[in-house]
Motif scaffolding. Sequence first.
Motif: not given
Length: 159
Positions: A78, A101, A65, A99, A40-43, A75, A103-104
């Motif tokens: 998704t 990312v 994003r 970008d 989660e939150d990893e680019v 964003t 999100i989970e």
Amino acid sequence: MSVPSAILAELLARHAPFNDLDPHHVVELAGCAEEVAFAEDEVVFREGSQADTWHVVREGRIAVRIARPGRAAMTVATLGPGEVVGWSWLFPPYRWTSDAVAIEATRAIAFDGRCIRLRCDEDAVLGRDLMLRFAQIAIDRLQTTRFQLLDVYGDGPSR
């Protein structure tokens, strides 16, 4: 993570953009792929960086994003299971224009863009089929982004 390419080919053949590709081409794509995971939150990738991979999400979600000067990134999409993340690997100068990312926690199949481009150069039918599929993905994604922007700016003054 090392998953045999035969298993990756089976996984890939289950996803809509590729499930009606010639089985030989699915095996070719799988030969350029590996399974990856993002916390989660990893680019996944950053705007402006080298675009040398693309992904098909297996589990989890990835946000696409775009930067906005002086404001937080927005964003615009998704993406979840079965969806493709990224097409900048296909067109020079091979740089990301957004970008992405996780999100989970997310599992995906990552494809080596250089390997795929080489295989497309060697097999014009594969190249045409992938170009048509990625063109449709780009059209759908641009339409989604358009609706997202209309929703965000929809209450502004009319002209």
